[in-house]
Write a protein that holds these residues in place. Structure first.
Motif, mmCIF file in Angstrom:
data_model
loop_
_atom_site.group_PDB
_atom_site.id
_atom_site.type_symbol
_atom_site.label_atom_id
_atom_site.label_comp_id
_atom_site.label_asym_id
_atom_site.label_seq_id
_atom_site.Cartn_x
_atom_site.Cartn_y
_atom_site.Cartn_z
ATOM 1 N N THR A 303 67.613 -10.175 81.103
ATOM 2 C CA THR A 303 68.408 -10.152 79.882
ATOM 3 C C THR A 303 69.637 -11.051 79.993
ATOM 4 N N SER A 304 70.263 -11.069 81.147
ATOM 5 C CA SER A 304 71.452 -11.916 81.313
ATOM 6 C C SER A 304 71.083 -13.387 81.158
ATOM 7 N N SER A 348 75.923 -11.723 85.024
ATOM 8 C CA SER A 348 75.239 -10.576 85.628
ATOM 9 C C SER A 348 75.983 -9.306 85.260
ATOM 10 N N GLN A 349 75.318 -8.412 84.542
ATOM 11 C CA GLN A 349 76.022 -7.176 84.185
ATOM 12 C C GLN A 349 76.404 -6.401 85.430
ATOM 13 N N SER A 350 75.480 -6.282 86.375
ATOM 14 C CA SER A 350 75.739 -5.470 87.574
ATOM 15 C C SER A 350 76.661 -6.203 88.543
ATOM 16 N N THR A 353 73.055 -8.830 91.278
ATOM 17 C CA THR A 353 71.701 -9.396 91.321
ATOM 18 C C THR A 353 71.628 -10.495 92.377
ATOM 19 N N VAL A 399 67.466 1.457 82.426
ATOM 20 C CA VAL A 399 67.069 0.235 83.124
ATOM 21 C C VAL A 399 67.079 -0.966 82.171
ATOM 22 N N ALA A 401 68.544 -3.383 79.686
ATOM 23 C CA ALA A 401 69.902 -3.766 79.296
ATOM 24 C C ALA A 401 70.011 -3.779 77.777
ATOM 25 N N LYS A 487 62.330 -6.554 76.054
ATOM 26 C CA LYS A 487 62.545 -5.107 75.888
ATOM 27 C C LYS A 487 61.209 -4.390 75.699
ATOM 28 N N GLU A 490 59.075 -4.445 78.964
ATOM 29 C CA GLU A 490 59.501 -3.672 80.130
ATOM 30 C C GLU A 490 59.470 -2.164 79.916
HETATM 31 O O1 M6R Z 1 72.660 -7.042 86.482
HETATM 32 P P1 M6R Z 1 72.066 -8.298 85.931
HETATM 33 O O2 M6R Z 1 72.543 -8.636 84.573
HETATM 34 O O3 M6R Z 1 72.211 -9.471 86.860
HETATM 35 O O4 M6R Z 1 70.502 -7.997 85.814
HETATM 36 C C1 M6R Z 1 69.589 -8.983 85.466
HETATM 37 C C2 M6R Z 1 68.233 -8.402 85.170
HETATM 38 O O5 M6R Z 1 67.710 -7.759 86.278
HETATM 39 C C3 M6R Z 1 68.257 -7.423 83.993
HETATM 40 O O6 M6R Z 1 68.801 -7.996 82.849
HETATM 41 C C4 M6R Z 1 66.833 -6.935 83.682
HETATM 42 O O7 M6R Z 1 66.067 -7.998 83.184
HETATM 43 C C5 M6R Z 1 66.859 -5.775 82.689
HETATM 44 N N1 M6R Z 1 65.913 -4.782 83.080
HETATM 45 C C6 M6R Z 1 66.489 -6.195 81.303
HETATM 46 O O8 M6R Z 1 66.500 -5.137 80.405
#
Ligand code: M6R
Length: 610
Positions: A303-304, A348-350, A353, A399, A401, A487, A490
């Motif tokens: 998603t990012s 990256s949201q987290s 990654t 899970v 995003a 979306k 997954e």
């Molecule tokens: O934490 P991040 O944004 O780096 O994560 C990237 C992907 O793993 C994350 O967006 C993944 O594709 C999600 N499951 C999508 O919904």
């Protein structure tokens, strides 16, 4: 992936420590859920309870809560080495049963270490890479080293990525830890301390945290924290590293929604508002860095990455800057290209990654500057960036995003507008006018969700019987379509493919037959007429056509079999306003098909292995 927890507490300080760890693991289940286990020290002995299955299943078999003891570690697993099974579930032990370990990451040299240990007579009970660490520690203890020294020597021998928590019966109030390339956070309490892979695990107990850095090693007791760097051997000043997070336990709870994902979709107006309000001088600094760079690259995953494609589009259309977004796992392609005049935007949201982190490191090694966009304060990617712009979406547990995508896009939009203003493409008055449009977005998203949720549920009834679907758009509609398709794929396990609508005639339309679903993202932009042509070519093949478009496009709506409508808006805000509808379609289709959208099979929230 995998979630780990450790809790060391004074007797009575937390009523049932094993229960507290079980509850913490539930908060981390998004990181993996194929097996689970805990280890507790009681009366100088280690008790391990573990098995294959989700937490509630294994708990109902072993009753985690009924395990006495004040030093507890726990693990929820996403299998990498060794299939999901009772034996491969963590914690793992040594030959004598005096050590227990939980681990997130991959020990790359486990095979050679394991062979050497077997030669020495060690007996292994699992196929995991993790178990070598407990036997290594055992080996060093047998040689006469104290537990912490033995742990340090063991960690020096392992290669790979790890967040580890380890307990020994010899020093029952200590939990040893080590961190490299996998997240690990300490939660500081009064008479107790936590270790966990993510903050929500202990939010109910404390908001005082220390985010551990690569190569840090140490231990917690109920009243003490020791951290040092295993490479430099420098001791860390623990107090200087304490941060207070502004997340609340409620933010990490379902609040009456059946799933986190649905709650997080509905939270978007608030998340967008807080992100906008939270933006400060870092936007100006980021804009200046981008303007200074010769070339701009954008690296992200999943998603990012779609947010990255949106940013690429914004840069091209608002200030008119050429950039290149790429999927971060493909970073090696740029080893000879990246240089010191480049700038990388890592999204990256987290913030953890691994692929995005590796891309960042490659660009840094080549002298480039790095800006990151992240949702997690002090996580690995922000820490290694020159500058970070944070989204303020709050914890995202599902899970899939959702709110983190729309908030990332909002940050990108403000940034692109700021660049346009600095370089003179936008007058200050135009910039301010556009910014005031952005303040209305949270309300628009609220209205979009309110008006379209029932329709998404209705469409889900049809889609849940389909095996394939195309998501088509043009221009800024392409990343929106890609995000919608991801979306659905997954969480509802339906094959969904997204591509620019103009490409149909170059191949994909060959698959289209009666009732094949094709979803169109129709924006109020320069591409509208062309996309109408694309709708017509799908209709001519009796496809089932679905469209997202704004009010007043009645002529287009008439050509579609199923329509979602949104308020009229400037096309550039559409990734933020259209995507929630696609999230709702995926959510309700997954539920209709009987799947748990919060825990899609084979996926974990944070991908910390390459
Ligand atoms: O934490 P991040 O944004 O780096 O994560 C990237 C992907 O793993 C994350 O967006 C993944 O594709 C999600 N499951 C999508 O919904």
């Amino acid at each position: 992936m995998c979630g780990i927890v450790g809790l060391a507490c004074l007797p009575g300080r937390i009523v049932n420590p094993a229960r507290a760890v079980r509850k913490s693991l539930e908060k981390l289940e998004y990181r993996g859920y194929d097996s689970v286990g805990i280890a507790v020290i009681f009366n100088g002995k280690i008790i391990i309870k573990k098995g294959r299955g989700k937490i509630h299943e294994v708990h109902s078999k072993f009753n985690f809560d009924g395990t006495p003891g004040n030093t507890v570690i726990g693990h929820t697993r996403w299998a990498t080495h060794g299939a999901p099974s009772d034996a491969n579930a963590h914690p793992h032990s040594d030959c004598l049963g005096t050590i227990a370990i939980v681990h997130n990451g991959i020990i790359k040299n486990f095979d050679e270490l394991k062979k050497a240990l077997i030669k020495k007579g060690h007996v292994f009970h699992s196929d995991t890479d993790t178990e070598v660490v407990s036997h290594l520690v055992e080996d060093f203890i047998r040689k006469g080293l104290k537990p912490y020294e033995a742990f340090k020597e063991a960690i020096k021998k392992v290669k790979g990525s790890y967040a580890i928590a380890l307990i020994t019966a010899y020093e029952p109030d200590k939990i040893f830890f080590a961190k490299k390339d996998s997240p690990l956070i300490i939660g500081l309490g009064d008479g107790f301390n936590f270790l966990a892979s993510d903050i929500p695990a202990f939010l109910e107990y404390t908001r005082r945290i220390i985010v551990l850095r690569d190569n840090e090693i140490g231990y917690i007791t109920p009243t003490n924290v020791v951290i040092e760097n295993i490479v430099t051997e420098e001791k860390v000043n623990v107090q200087s590293r304490v941060r207070i997070v502004n997340w609340t336990p409620e933010m990490a709870a379902k609040a009456g929604y059946p799933h986190f994902m649905l709650k997080e979709i509905h939270e978007q107006p608030r998340a967008l508002n807080e992100t906008l309000l939270g933006l400060g001088p870092e936007i100006n600094r980021a804009a200046e860095l981008i303007l200074k760079a010769d070339r701009v690259f954008i690296a992200a995953a999943g998603t990012s990455y779609h947010a990255g494609l949106v940013f690429e589009y914004y840069l091209a259309k608002l200030p008119g800057i050429m950039s290149h977004a790429f999927i971060s796992s493909e970073y090696s392609k740029y080893s000879k290209i990246a240089d010191s005049n480049d700038l990388l935007v890592a999204i990256s949201q987290s913030g953890e990654t691994i692929d995005t982190l590796m891309a960042l490191r490659l660009f840094k090694e080549n002298g480039a500057k790095v800006i990151s966009i992240s949702n997690v304060i002090d996580s690995a990617i922000p820490r290694e960036s020159d500058l970070t712009v944070y989204t303020r979406a709050g914890p995202e547990i599902g899970v899939a995003a959702t709110k983190t995508f729309t908030t990332q896009v909002l940050v990108e939009l403000v940034l692109a507008l700021k660049i346009a203003e600095l370089e003179g493409t936008l007058l200050p008055s135009e910039y301010n006018e556009k910014l005031s449009t952005l303040t209305k977005i949270p309300k628009v998203v609220e209205e979009v969700i309110l008006k379209n949720e029932a329709l998404a549920l209705q469409l889900a009834n049809t889609l849940s019987y389909k095996n394939n679907i195309y998501y088509l758009g043009r221009g800024l509609g392409v990343p929106i379509a890609k995000e919608g398709a991801l979306k659905l794929k997954e969480i509802a396990y339906i094959h969904a493919e997204a591509y620019p609508a103009g490409e149909s005639k170059h191949g994909p339309i060959a698959l289209v037959e009666k009732d094949f679903p094709v979803l169109f993202v129709v924006l109020d932009d320069e591409n509208k007429e062309s996309i109408v042509g694309n709708i017509m070519e799908m209709k001519a093949r009796n496809a089932y056509t679905i469209g997202l478009l704004t009010y007043g496009n009645d002529e287009i709506a008439e050509k579609l079999d199923f329509t979602f409508t949104l308020p009229r808006q400037e096309y550039f805000i559409s990734p933020i306003t259209y995507t929630p509808i696609l999230q709702l379609i995926a959510y309700y289709t997954a539920v209709k098909r009987g799947y748990d959208p919060d825990k899609p099979r084979n996926l974990a929230k944070t991908v910390t292995v390459e």
